[in-house]
Scaffold this motif. Structure first.
Motif, PDB file in Angstrom:
ATOM      1  N   ASP A 460       0.832  -1.205   0.000  1.00 37.24           N
ATOM      2  CA  ASP A 460       0.000   0.000   0.000  1.00 37.24           C
ATOM      3  C   ASP A 460       0.872   1.263   0.000  1.00 37.24           C
ATOM      4  O   ASP A 460       0.634   2.198  -0.778  1.00 37.24           O
ATOM      5  N   GLU A 461       1.896   1.273   0.825  1.00 34.58           N
ATOM      6  CA  GLU A 461       2.773   2.444   0.920  1.00 34.58           C
ATOM      7  C   GLU A 461       3.521   2.670  -0.393  1.00 34.58           C
ATOM      8  O   GLU A 461       3.672   3.813  -0.849  1.00 34.58           O
ATOM      9  N   ASN A 462       3.964   1.597  -1.013  1.00 29.42           N
ATOM     10  CA  ASN A 462       4.697   1.733  -2.277  1.00 29.42           C
ATOM     11  C   ASN A 462       3.803   2.185  -3.415  1.00 29.42           C
ATOM     12  O   ASN A 462       4.210   3.006  -4.245  1.00 29.42           O
ATOM     13  N   LEU A 463       2.592   1.683  -3.459  1.00 24.68           N
ATOM     14  CA  LEU A 463       1.692   2.062  -4.557  1.00 24.68           C
ATOM     15  C   LEU A 463       1.104   3.452  -4.361  1.00 24.68           C
ATOM     16  O   LEU A 463       0.583   4.039  -5.310  1.00 24.68           O
ATOM     17  N   LYS A 464       1.207   3.988  -3.152  1.00 25.35           N
ATOM     18  CA  LYS A 464       0.752   5.363  -2.925  1.00 25.35           C
ATOM     19  C   LYS A 464       1.836   6.381  -3.252  1.00 25.35           C
ATOM     20  O   LYS A 464       1.572   7.386  -3.903  1.00 25.35           O
ATOM     21  N   LYS A 465       3.068   6.122  -2.800  1.00 25.12           N
ATOM     22  CA  LYS A 465       4.120   7.107  -3.064  1.00 25.12           C
ATOM     23  C   LYS A 465       5.498   6.485  -3.295  1.00 25.12           C
ATOM     24  O   LYS A 465       6.414   7.158  -3.744  1.00 25.12           O
ATOM     25  N   GLY A 466       5.633   5.175  -3.033  1.00 21.25           N
ATOM     26  CA  GLY A 466       6.936   4.537  -3.171  1.00 21.25           C
ATOM     27  C   GLY A 466       7.413   4.407  -4.598  1.00 21.25           C
ATOM     28  O   GLY A 466       8.615   4.318  -4.855  1.00 21.25           O
ATOM     29  N   ILE A 467       6.472   4.368  -5.565  1.00 23.16           N
ATOM     30  CA  ILE A 467       6.880   4.205  -6.967  1.00 23.16           C
ATOM     31  C   ILE A 467       7.028   5.549  -7.675  1.00 23.16           C
ATOM     32  O   ILE A 467       7.343   5.586  -8.867  1.00 23.16           O
ATOM     33  N   ARG A 468       6.826   6.633  -6.966  1.00 20.22           N
ATOM     34  CA  ARG A 468       6.890   7.964  -7.583  1.00 20.22           C
ATOM     35  C   ARG A 468       8.302   8.242  -8.095  1.00 20.22           C
ATOM     36  O   ARG A 468       9.278   8.127  -7.368  1.00 20.22           O
ATOM     37  N   GLY A 469       8.397   8.588  -9.363  1.00 24.87           N
ATOM     38  CA  GLY A 469       9.685   8.927  -9.959  1.00 24.87           C
ATOM     39  C   GLY A 469      10.542   7.734 -10.337  1.00 24.87           C
ATOM     40  O   GLY A 469      11.678   7.915 -10.762  1.00 24.87           O
ATOM     41  N   LYS A 470      10.019   6.522 -10.225  1.00 25.67           N
ATOM     42  CA  LYS A 470      10.808   5.332 -10.546  1.00 25.67           C
ATOM     43  C   LYS A 470      10.564   4.899 -11.999  1.00 25.67           C
ATOM     44  O   LYS A 470       9.502   5.143 -12.562  1.00 25.67           O
ATOM     45  N   SER A 471      11.576   4.240 -12.564  1.00 32.69           N
ATOM     46  CA  SER A 471      11.462   3.732 -13.932  1.00 32.69           C
ATOM     47  C   SER A 471      10.631   2.452 -13.937  1.00 32.69           C
ATOM     48  O   SER A 471      10.328   1.872 -12.895  1.00 32.69           O
ATOM     49  N   GLU A 472      10.264   1.998 -15.148  1.00 34.80           N
ATOM     50  CA  GLU A 472       9.468   0.777 -15.266  1.00 34.80           C
ATOM     51  C   GLU A 472      10.218  -0.426 -14.698  1.00 34.80           C
ATOM     52  O   GLU A 472       9.624  -1.295 -14.049  1.00 34.80           O
ATOM     53  N   ALA A 473      11.516  -0.471 -14.962  1.00 29.30           N
ATOM     54  CA  ALA A 473      12.313  -1.596 -14.457  1.00 29.30           C
ATOM     55  C   ALA A 473      12.326  -1.612 -12.930  1.00 29.30           C
ATOM     56  O   ALA A 473      12.202  -2.682 -12.306  1.00 29.30           O
ATOM     57  N   GLU A 474      12.460  -0.433 -12.313  1.00 28.85           N
ATOM     58  CA  GLU A 474      12.469  -0.350 -10.851  1.00 28.85           C
ATOM     59  C   GLU A 474      11.112  -0.732 -10.274  1.00 28.85           C
ATOM     60  O   GLU A 474      11.018  -1.390  -9.238  1.00 28.85           O
ATOM     61  N   ILE A 475      10.044  -0.318 -10.965  1.00 26.72           N
ATOM     62  CA  ILE A 475       8.689  -0.679 -10.516  1.00 26.72           C
ATOM     63  C   ILE A 475       8.487  -2.185 -10.608  1.00 26.72           C
ATOM     64  O   ILE A 475       7.907  -2.807  -9.706  1.00 26.72           O
ATOM     65  N   ASP A 476       8.982  -2.801 -11.682  1.00 29.87           N
ATOM     66  CA  ASP A 476       8.866  -4.259 -11.833  1.00 29.87           C
ATOM     67  C   ASP A 476       9.561  -4.983 -10.694  1.00 29.87           C
ATOM     68  O   ASP A 476       9.078  -6.010 -10.204  1.00 29.87           O
ATOM     69  N   VAL A 477      10.705  -4.456 -10.258  1.00 28.58           N
ATOM     70  CA  VAL A 477      11.425  -5.066  -9.141  1.00 28.58           C
ATOM     71  C   VAL A 477      10.570  -5.014  -7.872  1.00 28.58           C
ATOM     72  O   VAL A 477      10.468  -6.010  -7.138  1.00 28.58           O
ATOM     73  N   ILE A 478       9.934  -3.872  -7.626  1.00 29.54           N
ATOM     74  CA  ILE A 478       9.078  -3.731  -6.441  1.00 29.54           C
ATOM     75  C   ILE A 478       7.910  -4.710  -6.510  1.00 29.54           C
ATOM     76  O   ILE A 478       7.570  -5.379  -5.517  1.00 29.54           O
ATOM     77  N   LEU A 479       7.289  -4.822  -7.691  1.00 31.47           N
ATOM     78  CA  LEU A 479       6.147  -5.733  -7.836  1.00 31.47           C
ATOM     79  C   LEU A 479       6.574  -7.185  -7.656  1.00 31.47           C
ATOM     80  O   LEU A 479       5.854  -7.974  -7.025  1.00 31.47           O
ATOM     81  N   ASP A 480       7.732  -7.532  -8.193  1.00 32.87           N
ATOM     82  CA  ASP A 480       8.227  -8.911  -8.036  1.00 32.87           C
ATOM     83  C   ASP A 480       8.502  -9.226  -6.570  1.00 32.87           C
ATOM     84  O   ASP A 480       8.224 -10.334  -6.092  1.00 32.87           O
ATOM     85  N   LYS A 481       9.051  -8.246  -5.853  1.00 32.58           N
ATOM     86  CA  LYS A 481       9.298  -8.445  -4.418  1.00 32.58           C
ATOM     87  C   LYS A 481       7.976  -8.643  -3.676  1.00 32.58           C
ATOM     88  O   LYS A 481       7.888  -9.468  -2.756  1.00 32.58           O
ATOM     89  N   ALA A 482       6.963  -7.885  -4.090  1.00 30.96           N
ATOM     90  CA  ALA A 482       5.655  -8.032  -3.448  1.00 30.96           C
ATOM     91  C   ALA A 482       5.099  -9.441  -3.655  1.00 30.96           C
ATOM     92  O   ALA A 482       4.586 -10.063  -2.717  1.00 30.96           O
ATOM     93  N   ILE A 483       5.240  -9.961  -4.868  1.00 31.34           N
ATOM     94  CA  ILE A 483       4.740 -11.307  -5.160  1.00 31.34           C
ATOM     95  C   ILE A 483       5.494 -12.345  -4.340  1.00 31.34           C
ATOM     96  O   ILE A 483       4.901 -13.302  -3.811  1.00 31.34           O
ATOM     97  N   VAL A 484       6.803 -12.171  -4.222  1.00 26.57           N
ATOM     98  CA  VAL A 484       7.604 -13.120  -3.424  1.00 26.57           C
ATOM     99  C   VAL A 484       7.131 -13.125  -1.973  1.00 26.57           C
ATOM    100  O   VAL A 484       6.974 -14.186  -1.356  1.00 26.57           O
ATOM    101  N   LEU A 485       6.884 -11.936  -1.423  1.00 27.53           N
ATOM    102  CA  LEU A 485       6.413 -11.856  -0.038  1.00 27.53           C
ATOM    103  C   LEU A 485       5.062 -12.551   0.122  1.00 27.53           C
ATOM    104  O   LEU A 485       4.842 -13.288   1.087  1.00 27.53           O
ATOM    105  N   ILE A 486       4.159 -12.333  -0.820  1.00 27.40           N
ATOM    106  CA  ILE A 486       2.844 -12.979  -0.743  1.00 27.40           C
ATOM    107  C   ILE A 486       2.999 -14.497  -0.840  1.00 27.40           C
ATOM    108  O   ILE A 486       2.311 -15.260  -0.159  1.00 27.40           O
ATOM    109  N   ARG A 487       3.923 -14.934  -1.687  1.00 26.04           N
ATOM    110  CA  ARG A 487       4.147 -16.375  -1.870  1.00 26.04           C
ATOM    111  C   ARG A 487       4.581 -17.029  -0.560  1.00 26.04           C
ATOM    112  O   ARG A 487       4.254 -18.176  -0.287  1.00 26.04           O
ATOM    113  N   TYR A 488       5.347 -16.300   0.245  1.00 25.27           N
ATOM    114  CA  TYR A 488       5.813 -16.852   1.516  1.00 25.27           C
ATOM    115  C   TYR A 488       4.680 -16.985   2.537  1.00 25.27           C
ATOM    116  O   TYR A 488       4.783 -17.791   3.466  1.00 25.27           O
ATOM    117  N   LEU A 489       3.626 -16.191   2.404  1.00 23.06           N
ATOM    118  CA  LEU A 489       2.564 -16.165   3.411  1.00 23.06           C
ATOM    119  C   LEU A 489       1.763 -17.460   3.375  1.00 23.06           C
ATOM    120  O   LEU A 489       1.374 -17.947   2.313  1.00 23.06           O
TER     121      LEU A 489
END
Length: 839
Positions: A460-489
């Motif tokens: 939630d924090e990243n999608l509100k302001k954490g991705i501001r000013g980031k490139s597509e590649a950097e955003i993809d990294v954040i999204l992939d990390k989010a999926i990995v975290l969900i996978r662990y749950l």
């Protein structure tokens, strides 16, 4: 001139020499003795290396004649006797001189009075003498086999008990030299002394000395050319039967002793580098000093003595073991360790165990650090940190909890990145190690009770302001990390509940930085966890798209059917009740059951509502609209009159456009007709608006407490709203900007308190009960009859992707389904714990 072993490379049929017609010649009728004497002289010349005057044709003819006279057996024995006598007269004395007492002691006492240098020189002298003797004998026997080629062809091939003359004569070296005791004071065979000297030379090299590798290789090849018996079976080479077993035994003792020394004086890092060095040395030794076929066996000795035998002790060394390597990121040592462990254990069991244990320890340490960290002040550089030299403002309790959640997830991701890099750079991306690390991360993450909520807050924090000013590649990294975290749950359904709640707030309050990124993440979730997981989230976006089109259509309708008077502009979101969380929709109970979404709207707003409902329902039958003011907002134009006796901005009339929550707009409109000197109490405002107490308190906080949007005055002037407070219009309100946004108090996603969490878990358990019921019925409908154990096992298997229910919970759901006649217990005897589906 005779050279080489002609028989070895002969092709086709061997023909006798052309006969030369000599009338009354003595050659044709020569007897056996004259032919043998010629051959004997030739053999002596071969040994003396004076072969220049020998004629191959004459010697071949002499052997040929003897064979034709049926005396091949005599020739065979005479040659053997000659060679044995030659050994006795000319070869053995040379070797006897070399077999000294000091040489014999090499294999008995390496640490005696003799120095390493003396041992090396004595050993090399012996090896050179033996090598030279062998090479002379080998060359002589090759040439002998050439001139006696017809003996092999015409006699030996018909005598099955005989072996070729070369095999017989070459074996004389084995019998008369290697298997002899050439020193009267010792019972040691020459071959035993030879092997002892070779092993001593190899041990010298292992200890750092320089030796003559070619000399040892020559003697090694000699042993590889001789056999235990004359039949020359490849498995009976002296190298394999005598040298190799003793070499491996000596290597075992050497490396066992060396490993003990390493345990006493070294650390794990030195052990790793030393073991790798020893492996490389033995590979090189087998390629240059002894035979390559020994490589696998000697490396296995190192594996057992330097790796397997004391692996756990080295891995658990204090201050240098695997744990220390992990904490200090010793990439080189970890790479060597992986290579060594992979050699002896394909499953890397010892490596897995320590890695998994360390991951869990570091994960639990993150939680401990979190509990001891002060989040009352924002980090430097963030909003609220204050200017340089100013004291930073303290964060509210909710923001502190959110900051703690973000830090926990950030620390978990940093730990995962550390081990991911380690796995890639040191462990060759080994799938076994990756799986083990994944299990460890999942274990410690699920040990933390709030992991599902914290992961959702992080996203939630990243999608509100954490991705501001980031490139597509950097955003993809954040999204992939989010999926990995969900996978662990483990409890993905609980995460789903929190994520839907946070997503709804972002969408309804315009907090999302990018809808495209939101959709990307939902698509990744759908691919990873299935359509059922994201169905409601996708429904939320469809509602927003439909609502945007509906708003445009409605505004066009108002413009075409209007009477020309100025009207309030309406932007509407029509939300499907089943897609959106109850908490965000502003209700705790179902609609129509006394829920808190009631409000007495001003007449102007009620006319708008009626107008929209007529427009909406004109083309949609069977629909019911319920207005939810707690999630909307309104732009209100406020005019503040000039204040007599004041100067500056307050001396002028001030106009502002304030964006406030919908309920705040309802409250503000109450003060339009109220005299300036009058107040409204909290109870009066609630009576006029019918807004629920909690919603009204948040609303008044936004417009009477928040400093940037304090258009009402509160009496008394405190930071919290109470039921006894009174409110009046604030004529002294002023702002540096014309457009002002009042905070939406419930729009901020924060960590739940204990009571809120209990409520969430209770609702989640209710949902789980329905899911378990559906799974049980689905299984029983297809299987008809199952035992209790089988049914529980299949339910756990089907629900593993969403959550892991406790077995007693499943049992309670089975009992409930039995009471509702979905299942039954058979009455037959011998079938306890069996359930049957009731059609």
């Amino acid at each position: 001139m005779i050279s080489g072993r002609g028989g070895a490379g002969a092709r086709g049929r061997i023909r006798p020499p052309r006969r030369i017609a000599r009338p009354n010649g003595a050659g044709e009728g020569a007897d056996f003795e004259s032919c043998w004497n010629m051959l004997k002289e030739a053999l002596r010349d071969i040994h003396n290396k004076s072969c220049g005057r020998l004629s191959f044709e004459e010697l071949y003819r002499a052997a040929y004649k003897i064979v034709l006279q049926k005396k091949g057996d005599v020739l065979y024995d005479r040659v053997k006797e000659f060679e044995e006598q030659w050994f006795a007269d000319h070869v053995i004395p040379k070797i006897e001189v070399l077999v000294t007492k000091s040489l014999i002691n090499v294999g008995v006492d390496k640490g005696g009075a003799t120095s390493v240098n003396e041992r090396r020189q004595t050993g090399e002298k012996f090896l050179k003498g033996l090598r030279d003797t062998w090479e002379d004998h080998n060359m002589s026997m090759n040439m002998t086999a050439d001139i006696l080629m017809y003996l092999d062809r015409g006699y030996i091939q018909q005598e099955l008990h005989r072996v070729p003359i070369f095999s017989t004569t070459i074996a004389l070296f084995r019998d008369n030299i290697l298997r002899s005791c050439l020193n009267k004071n010792s019972q040691s065979l020459v071959v035993d002394i030879l092997i002892a000297v070779m092993l001593d030379q190899i041990d010298m090299e292992r200890e750092g000395d320089i030796i003559d590798r070619n000399l040892i290789r020559s003697n090694s090849r000699m042993l590889g050319s001789l056999y235990e018996a004359e039949d020359e079976n490849e498995l009976t080479k002296l190298y394999l039967t005598l040298f190799e077993p003793r070499f491996l035994e000596n290597s075992q003792h050497f490396y066992s002793r060396e490993c003990q020394e390493l345990l006493q004086v070294a650390d794990a890092s030195r052990w790793l580098k030393h073991t790798r060095k020893r492996l490389d040395e033995e590979r090189d030794r087998c390629g240059t000093t002894i035979e390559p076929e020994t490589e696998t066996k000697v490396l296995s000795v190192i594996d057992q003595q330097l790796i397997v035998k004391h692996l756990d002790e080295f891995l658990n060394m204090e201050g240098s073991g695997l744990r220390w390597m992990i904490d200090n990121e010793k990439a080189e040592d970890l790479s060597i360790l992986y290579d060594l462990v992979s050699r002896v254990d394909p499953n890397k069991t010892a490596l897995q165990a320590i890695l998994q244990k360390r991951v869990i320890e570091l994960g639990l340490e993150i939680e401990k650090v979190l509990q001891n960290t002060d989040f009352s002040t924002p980090p430097e550089g963030e909003e609220g940190a204050g200017e340089k030299g100013e004291k930073p403002k303290a964060l509210p309790a909710g923001s502190q909890q959110t900051a703690a959640a973000i830090k926990w997830v950030d620390d978990v991701l940093a730990l995962r990145d550390k081990f991911d890099n380690m796995c890639t750079n040191c462990f060759e991306s080994d799938m076994i190690i990756q799986t083990a690390l994944g299990k460890s991360f999942s274990e410690f993450i699920n040990l933390f009770a709030r992991s599902s909520e914290y992961v959702s807050l992080f996203i939630d924090e990243n999608l509100k302001k954490g991705i501001r000013g980031k490139s597509e590649a950097e955003i993809d990294v954040i999204l992939d990390k989010a999926i990995v975290l969900i996978r662990y749950l483990q409890d993905k359904d609980l995460f789903q509940t929190y994520y839907q709640r946070h997503l709804a707030r972002r969408l309804l309050h315009g907090k999302s930085e990018s809808h495209d990124v939101e959709n990307q993440l939902i698509l990744k979730m759908r691919q990873e966890f299935g359509q059922q997981f994201t169905m409601k989230m996708e429904g939320m976006f469809r509602d927003l798209v439909t609502s945007a089109e509906l708003t445009t259509t409605y505004r066009d309708h108002v413009r075409t059917s209007g009477d020309g008077t100025k009207k309030t502009e309406l932007g509407i979101n029509v939300l499907t009740m089943n897609y959106w969380p109850q908490e965000v929709m502003g209700r705790t109970a179902q609609i129509g059951e006394g829920s808190r979404i009631t409000c007495n709207y001003p007449p102007e707003i009620e006319r708008l509502q009626v107008s929209f409902e007529q427009f909406y329902l004109s083309s949609r039958n069977g629909r019911k609209l319920t207005w939810i003011g707690g999630t909307g907002s309104a732009d209100v134009r406020c005019t503040f009159p000039a204040i007599p006796g004041k100067s500056g901005l307050l001396a002028k009339e001030r106009r502002y456009e304030i964006n406030v929550p919908t309920y705040a707009m309802v409250v503000l409109m109450l003060f339009n007709d109220l005299p300036d000197d009058e107040q409204l109490s909290f109870e009066e405002i609630q009576a006029k608006t019918a807004i629920a107490t909690a919603d009204l308190m948040r609303t008044l906080t936004a417009i009477a407490v928040a400093p940037k949007s304090r258009v009402l005055l509160k009496d008394p002037l405190t930071k919290s709203v109470k039921a006894s407070d009174k409110f009046s219009f604030n004529p002294s309100f002023q702002s540096k900007t014309v457009r002002i946004k009042a905070p939406i108090i419930n729009a901020v996603s924060k960590v739940e308190d204990a009571s809120e969490r209990n409520t969430t878990e209770e609702r989640n358990n209710e949902t789980r009960a329905h899911i378990i019921d559906a799974a049980i019925v689905r299984i029983m409908k297809s299987r008809k009859e199952l035992s209790h154990t089988q049914l529980v096992s299949e339910v756990l298997s089907q629900l593993a992707a969403r959550f892991k229910p406790e077995v007693p919970f499943i049992k309670r759901r089975i009992e409930d389904l039995i009471s509702r006649d979905y299942l039954e217990r058979p009455d037959e005897e011998g079938a306890p714990g069996v359930y049957r589906y009731v059609a």
